[in-house]
Design a protein around this motif. Structure first.
Motif, PDB file in Angstrom:
ATOM      1  N   ILE A  21       0.896  -1.412  -0.064  1.00 41.54           N
ATOM      2  CA  ILE A  21      -0.064  -0.275   0.060  1.00 41.54           C
ATOM      3  C   ILE A  21       0.755   1.439   0.112  1.00 41.54           C
ATOM      4  N   LYS A  22       2.163   0.704   0.487  1.00 47.26           N
ATOM      5  CA  LYS A  22       2.793   2.598   0.557  1.00 47.26           C
ATOM      6  C   LYS A  22       3.099   3.065  -0.453  1.00 47.26           C
ATOM      7  N   GLY A  23       2.790   4.606   0.101  1.00 47.33           N
ATOM      8  CA  GLY A  23       2.624   5.296  -1.905  1.00 47.33           C
ATOM      9  C   GLY A  23       1.540   5.227  -2.120  1.00 47.33           C
ATOM     10  N   LYS A  24       0.703   4.331  -2.091  1.00 50.50           N
ATOM     11  CA  LYS A  24      -0.471   4.924  -2.582  1.00 50.50           C
ATOM     12  C   LYS A  24      -1.911   5.994  -2.367  1.00 50.50           C
ATOM     13  N   ILE A  25      -2.548   6.303  -3.059  1.00 52.00           N
ATOM     14  CA  ILE A  25      -3.260   7.764  -2.932  1.00 52.00           C
ATOM     15  C   ILE A  25      -4.652   7.424  -2.872  1.00 52.00           C
ATOM     16  N   ILE A  26      -4.743   7.948  -1.425  1.00 54.01           N
ATOM     17  CA  ILE A  26      -6.115   6.798  -1.207  1.00 54.01           C
ATOM     18  C   ILE A  26      -7.275   8.220  -1.474  1.00 54.01           C
ATOM     19  N   ALA A  27      -8.390   8.077  -2.473  1.00 58.19           N
ATOM     20  CA  ALA A  27      -8.994   8.181  -3.147  1.00 58.19           C
ATOM     21  C   ALA A  27     -10.707   8.605  -2.837  1.00 58.19           C
ATOM     22  N   ASP A  28     -11.026   6.965  -1.479  1.00 57.61           N
ATOM     23  CA  ASP A  28     -11.997   7.025  -0.973  1.00 57.61           C
ATOM     24  C   ASP A  28     -11.998   6.145   0.289  1.00 57.61           C
ATOM     25  N   VAL A  40     -14.333  -2.367   6.801  1.00 62.12           N
ATOM     26  CA  VAL A  40     -13.613  -0.656   5.951  1.00 62.12           C
ATOM     27  C   VAL A  40     -13.196  -1.092   5.077  1.00 62.12           C
ATOM     28  N   ASP A  41     -13.423  -0.375   3.857  1.00 65.57           N
ATOM     29  CA  ASP A  41     -12.552  -0.516   2.421  1.00 65.57           C
ATOM     30  C   ASP A  41     -12.409   0.919   1.849  1.00 65.57           C
ATOM     31  N   ILE A  42     -11.103   0.709   1.759  1.00 69.44           N
ATOM     32  CA  ILE A  42     -10.189   1.864   1.974  1.00 69.44           C
ATOM     33  C   ILE A  42      -9.396   2.275  -0.062  1.00 69.44           C
ATOM     34  N   ARG A  43     -10.334   2.872  -1.195  1.00 71.90           N
ATOM     35  CA  ARG A  43     -10.337   2.581  -2.441  1.00 71.90           C
ATOM     36  C   ARG A  43      -8.769   3.792  -2.820  1.00 71.90           C
ATOM     37  N   PHE A  44      -7.727   3.156  -3.683  1.00 69.38           N
ATOM     38  CA  PHE A  44      -6.851   4.305  -4.290  1.00 69.38           C
ATOM     39  C   PHE A  44      -7.209   4.346  -5.229  1.00 69.38           C
ATOM     40  N   GLN A  45      -6.540   5.548  -5.886  1.00 73.21           N
ATOM     41  CA  GLN A  45      -6.724   6.129  -7.285  1.00 73.21           C
ATOM     42  C   GLN A  45      -6.325   5.818  -8.350  1.00 73.21           C
ATOM     43  N   ASP A  46      -5.154   4.688  -8.191  1.00 77.23           N
ATOM     44  CA  ASP A  46      -5.038   3.671  -9.184  1.00 77.23           C
ATOM     45  C   ASP A  46      -6.269   2.545  -8.997  1.00 77.23           C
ATOM     46  N   LYS A  47      -7.899   2.687  -8.637  1.00 77.90           N
ATOM     47  CA  LYS A  47      -8.739   1.694  -8.612  1.00 77.90           C
ATOM     48  C   LYS A  47      -8.710   0.301  -7.978  1.00 77.90           C
ATOM     49  N   THR A  48      -6.978   0.624  -7.029  1.00 76.85           N
ATOM     50  CA  THR A  48      -6.868  -1.155  -6.346  1.00 76.85           C
ATOM     51  C   THR A  48      -7.788  -0.022  -4.452  1.00 76.85           C
ATOM     52  N   ALA A  49      -8.644  -1.370  -3.975  1.00 77.63           N
ATOM     53  CA  ALA A  49      -8.806  -1.029  -2.175  1.00 77.63           C
ATOM     54  C   ALA A  49      -8.343  -2.094  -1.896  1.00 77.63           C
TER      55      ALA A  49
END
Length: 84
Positions: A21-28, A40-49
């Protein structure tokens, strides 16, 4: 098992790292709470979660200790019991 000097308020803490997860940007971030699903669902800008599923359970860890001297001395420890 070795004896350890501890206080009654000692807590065991587990730390779990997610190096992928390091370096990923959280989208939602979304919290889901229903009678059959908790997460708890952590979604990232690169469309991973990263989804953290939450189970409603408890763990009982039976321990027999001697506190006669004011210090903790382990006498017996049983296997933890997990709820279903």
């Amino acid at each position: 098992m070795a004896d350890h000097k501890v206080t009654r308020s000692r807590r065991i803490r587990k730390v779990l790292s997610f190096p992928q997860i390091k370096g990923k940007i959280i989208a939602d971030v979304e919290l889901s709470l229903s009678s059959d699903y908790r997460a708890v669902d952590i979604r990232f800008q690169d469309k991973t979660a990263l989804t953290l599923s939450i189970e409603p359970c408890f763990r009982i860890a039976p321990v027999l200790a001697d506190w006669k001297t004011g210090d903790y001395r382990l006498l017996k420890q049983w296997k933890p019991i997990l709820s279903d």
